[in-house]
Scaffold this motif. Structure first.
Motif, mmCIF file in Angstrom:
data_model
loop_
_atom_site.group_PDB
_atom_site.id
_atom_site.type_symbol
_atom_site.label_atom_id
_atom_site.label_comp_id
_atom_site.label_asym_id
_atom_site.label_seq_id
_atom_site.Cartn_x
_atom_site.Cartn_y
_atom_site.Cartn_z
ATOM 1 N N ASP A 197 -35.014 38.465 20.842
ATOM 2 C CA ASP A 197 -35.037 37.643 22.049
ATOM 3 C C ASP A 197 -35.440 36.205 21.692
ATOM 4 O OD1 ASP A 197 -35.603 36.448 24.483
ATOM 5 O OD2 ASP A 197 -36.383 38.294 25.368
ATOM 6 N N TYR A 224 -21.019 36.635 22.656
ATOM 7 C CA TYR A 224 -20.876 37.181 24.006
ATOM 8 C C TYR A 224 -22.265 37.512 24.533
ATOM 9 C CZ TYR A 224 -21.042 41.348 21.035
ATOM 10 O OH TYR A 224 -21.387 42.273 20.091
ATOM 11 N N GLU A 225 -22.331 37.746 25.832
ATOM 12 C CA GLU A 225 -23.622 37.966 26.464
ATOM 13 C C GLU A 225 -24.169 39.345 26.113
ATOM 14 O OE1 GLU A 225 -24.680 37.733 30.981
ATOM 15 O OE2 GLU A 225 -23.760 35.856 30.334
ATOM 16 N N ASP A 265 -27.413 41.696 27.162
ATOM 17 C CA ASP A 265 -28.577 41.820 28.056
ATOM 18 C C ASP A 265 -28.957 40.496 28.687
ATOM 19 O OD1 ASP A 265 -28.670 44.435 27.350
ATOM 20 O OD2 ASP A 265 -30.269 44.212 25.875
ATOM 21 N N LYS A 266 -27.984 39.796 29.201
ATOM 22 C CA LYS A 266 -28.180 38.508 29.881
ATOM 23 C C LYS A 266 -28.606 37.372 28.934
ATOM 24 C CE LYS A 266 -27.838 40.410 34.108
ATOM 25 N NZ LYS A 266 -26.433 40.623 34.417
ATOM 26 N N HIS A 267 -28.592 37.622 27.640
ATOM 27 C CA HIS A 267 -28.952 36.553 26.710
ATOM 28 C C HIS A 267 -27.693 35.868 26.192
ATOM 29 C CE1 HIS A 267 -33.117 37.645 26.615
ATOM 30 N NE2 HIS A 267 -32.817 38.896 26.308
ATOM 31 N N ARG A 268 -27.790 34.554 26.097
ATOM 32 C CA ARG A 268 -26.673 33.803 25.531
ATOM 33 C C ARG A 268 -27.010 33.327 24.112
ATOM 34 N NH1 ARG A 268 -22.338 33.552 26.153
ATOM 35 N NH2 ARG A 268 -21.224 34.196 27.996
#
Lengths: 131, 86
Positions: free
Chosen positions: A11, A50-51, A53-56
């Protein structure tokens, strides 16, 4: 003993210490199981393709190790459990390394043979291009 | 590669196409290892839609196409390359 590469994405919002903690944990799993850590490389933040878990974005870390399958299995289990780790991949590398060495030695042998033989330059360069 | 073809007029009036012989980039440049981490290299073989470029267009030989395939799929798995673009 086989060689593996473990790459995982942390993360990007996680603190630097947290990443170090994860690394230390993995290292202790590997070394306690009789494996060896050759390299830990923090590749830094990167945009994900690509995304996930909502992470870019993600923080990439690469482990280069030699260990048994059981140790790798344990590492993967740990990585799956950790909340900060978004994604991971393990790749076996020893077969690839062996293949590359084979090609390299073959090339050297060929080069040695060529330099000792009669230098018929143009014909050889065509042969080289065709290969 | 398609743009490289030339039109030639034959005496019979029939059009003949001359196409340049494609060569495998990996054979010519002696690139032995196709690594999944080498995004710069791999991205040459994934056009806009993020599909893997077919051999008939890129000219890569079958040995290297197979290794390229594996590398691209690994890279996709760890989000270095996209599966598809929106």
């Amino acid at each position: 003993m086989r060689n593996y590469e473990i790459m995982f994405i942390v993360d990007p919002n996680a603190a630097e210490e947290e990443i170090d903690k994860i690394n230390a944990q993995l290292e202790s799993i590997i070394t306690s199981g009789g494996g060896k850590v050759d390299k830990i490389e923090k590749m830094g933040k990167r945009r994900l393709a690509y995304e996930v878990d909502k992470h870019r974005e993600g923080y990439y870390v690469l482990f280069v190790t030699s260990a048994n399958g059981d140790i790798i299995k344990e590492c993967e289990r740990r990585l799956r459990v950790m909340d900060a780790v978004i994604k991971y991949i393990t790749v076996r590398t020893d077969e690839e390394v062996r293949r590359l060495e084979k090609i390299k030695s073959y090339r050297q042998k060929r080069a040695a043979r060529r330099s000792s033989g009669a230098p018929a330059a143009p014909a050889q360069s065509i042969e080289e291009a065709m290969q | 590669m398609r743009s490289a073809k030339d039109k030639e007029k034959r005496p019979g009036g029939q059009k003949q196409y001359y196409r340049r012989k494609k060569v495998c980039k990996f054979c010519v440049e002696r690139i032995d290892s196709i690594n999944y981490k080498d995004v710069k290299l791999l991205s040459q073989f994934v056009p806009e839609r993020a599909k893997i470029m077919p051999r008939r267009i890129s000219g890569v030989c079958s040995h290297h196409q197979r290794r390229l395939n594996d590398a691209i799929k690994k890279a996709r798995n760890i989000a270095l390359l996209p599966f598809a673009t929106e």
